[in-house]
Design an enzyme around this catalytic site. Structure first.
Site, PDB file in Angstrom:
ATOM      1  N   ARG A  40     -32.967   3.482 -40.063  1.00 23.60           N
ATOM      2  CA  ARG A  40     -32.717   4.313 -41.243  1.00 23.60           C
ATOM      3  C   ARG A  40     -31.750   5.422 -40.890  1.00 23.60           C
ATOM      4  NH1 ARG A  40     -37.453   7.565 -44.390  1.00 23.60           N
ATOM      5  NH2 ARG A  40     -37.101   8.993 -42.672  1.00 23.60           N
TER       6      ARG A  40
ATOM      7  N   THR B  41     -28.230   9.535 -44.985  1.00 20.30           N
ATOM      8  CA  THR B  41     -28.339   8.864 -46.289  1.00 20.30           C
ATOM      9  C   THR B  41     -29.734   8.324 -46.564  1.00 20.30           C
ATOM     10  OG1 THR B  41     -27.782   6.683 -45.419  1.00 20.30           O
ATOM     11  CG2 THR B  41     -25.937   8.113 -46.047  1.00 20.30           C
TER      12      THR B  41
ATOM     13  N   ASP C 274     -43.052  10.517 -36.554  1.00 19.19           N
ATOM     14  CA  ASP C 274     -42.105   9.401 -36.470  1.00 19.19           C
ATOM     15  C   ASP C 274     -42.799   8.257 -35.741  1.00 19.19           C
ATOM     16  OD1 ASP C 274     -40.114   7.596 -35.490  1.00 19.19           O
ATOM     17  OD2 ASP C 274     -38.598   9.123 -35.888  1.00 19.19           O
TER      18      ASP C 274
ATOM     19  N   ASP D 228     -40.977   6.619 -32.695  1.00 20.59           N
ATOM     20  CA  ASP D 228     -40.924   7.491 -31.519  1.00 20.59           C
ATOM     21  C   ASP D 228     -42.296   7.632 -30.866  1.00 20.59           C
ATOM     22  OD1 ASP D 228     -38.299   7.759 -32.173  1.00 20.59           O
ATOM     23  OD2 ASP D 228     -38.342   9.921 -32.510  1.00 20.59           O
TER      24      ASP D 228
HETATM   25  C1  PRP Z   1     -38.855   4.042 -39.922  1.00 18.86           C
HETATM   26  C2  PRP Z   1     -40.120   3.230 -40.221  1.00 18.86           C
HETATM   27  C3  PRP Z   1     -39.685   2.319 -41.330  1.00 18.86           C
HETATM   28  C4  PRP Z   1     -38.686   3.172 -42.061  1.00 18.86           C
HETATM   29  C5  PRP Z   1     -39.368   3.717 -43.277  1.00 18.86           C
HETATM   30  O1  PRP Z   1     -38.044   3.285 -39.105  1.00 18.86           O
HETATM   31  O2  PRP Z   1     -40.610   2.557 -39.104  1.00 18.86           O
HETATM   32  O3  PRP Z   1     -39.060   1.142 -40.860  1.00 18.86           O
HETATM   33  O4  PRP Z   1     -38.276   4.238 -41.200  1.00 18.86           O
HETATM   34  O5  PRP Z   1     -38.489   4.494 -44.010  1.00 18.86           O
HETATM   35  P1  PRP Z   1     -38.026   4.122 -45.472  1.00 18.86           P
HETATM   36  O6  PRP Z   1     -39.228   3.667 -46.232  1.00 18.86           O
HETATM   37  O7  PRP Z   1     -37.490   5.426 -45.977  1.00 18.86           O
HETATM   38  O8  PRP Z   1     -36.965   3.074 -45.398  1.00 18.86           O
HETATM   39  P2  PRP Z   1     -36.769   3.885 -38.342  1.00 18.86           P
HETATM   40  O9  PRP Z   1     -35.542   3.663 -39.152  1.00 18.86           O
HETATM   41  O10 PRP Z   1     -37.048   5.298 -37.937  1.00 18.86           O
HETATM   42  O11 PRP Z   1     -36.614   2.963 -37.104  1.00 18.86           O
HETATM   43  P3  PRP Z   1     -37.566   2.634 -35.854  1.00 18.86           P
HETATM   44  O12 PRP Z   1     -38.696   1.798 -36.369  1.00 18.86           O
HETATM   45  O13 PRP Z   1     -36.673   1.886 -34.952  1.00 18.86           O
HETATM   46  O14 PRP Z   1     -38.048   3.936 -35.266  1.00 18.86           O
END
Ligand code: PRP
Length: 209
Positions: free
Chosen positions: A104, A108, A200, A203
């Site tokens: 993500r 944005t 997070d 993380d």
């Molecule tokens: C986080 C989480 C979801 C997403 C949710 O992933 O694990 O996949 O954000 O957000 P949204 O509903 O607003 O789309 P991230 O992009 O942080 O990646 P990661 O799992 O690699 O940490």
């Protein structure tokens, strides 16, 4: 779209462990996996079954039985969704596994795909998407739309926590997707993190990248 918030003490207790800022990565991974097993159990209630019969050790009359007649496709969204995979496989050990990698964008909040690995033909498949966090909903909606484009017969989603914004987005973009969550939180913060949430997830599971 239906949203099912699992109301069960064993689920609630584990959510509390995940929310706790003092919970370390090893325990966070273990508890996330356990929760995934419970949630997939709920998400697969509708799986088609067929009748059968088995001979018990008493060897007399065969007992009637009910057998699962369809093995779903599990689709963890990388990274954080990986933590749900093993727990999900304990519930459906013969499921196939596909992968979707999304990141993500911090500005944005839109998902950027970096990996898609799915079976070539999923036309008659039920897919269950695994992602701990349903925040804005962009990542889950992108994945569910992809599975629908590839012809999946049915798509469901299992998330640990959800925010109302993500639920609303899913209702508008993916109205046919059933979602099972352990808890529905009240809001997102200005970074689009679920609040109170658990931080997070990626993380806390795997460290900062
Ligand atoms: C986080 C989480 C979801 C997403 C949710 O992933 O694990 O996949 O954000 O957000 P949204 O509903 O607003 O789309 P991230 O992009 O942080 O990646 P990661 O799992 O690699 O940490």
């Amino acid at each position: 779209m239906s949203l099912h918030v699992v109301d069960h003490p064993l689920v609630a207790h584990r959510v509390a462990v995940l929310r706790d800022a003092t919970t370390g990565s090893a325990e966070f991974r273990r508890v996330s996996g356990e929760l995934a097993g419970f949630l997939v159990y709920e998400a697969t209630r509708w799986l088609p079954t067929r009748p059968g019969s088995v001979v018990t050790p008493l060897g007399l009359e065969a007992a009637t039985s009910t057998l699962v007649d369809h093995q779903p496709l599990l689709v963890p969204i990388l990274r954080a969704g990986l933590a749900l995979l093993e727990g999900a496989l304990t519930a459906v050990p013969t499921a196939e596994v596909g992968l979707v990698g999304l990141s993500r964008d911090e500005d944005t909040k839109q998902p950027t795909p970096y990996c898609v690995r799915l079976p070539a033909d999923i036309a008659s498949t039920t897919a269950i998407v695994l992602d701990p966090m349903l925040a804005t909903g962009g990542s889950l909606a992108w994945t569910c739309e992809l599975l629908a484009e590839r012809g999946a017969a049915r798509v469901a989603a299992v998330c640990l926590l959800a925010a109302p914004q993500g639920v609303e987005l899913m209702a508008s973009r993916c109205p046919d997707v059933d979602i099972v969550v352990a808890a529905l939180d009240p809001d997102l913060d200005d970074r689009a993190f679920i609040v109170p949430g658990l931080g997070d997830a990626g993380d806390r599971l795997y460290g900062r990248v």
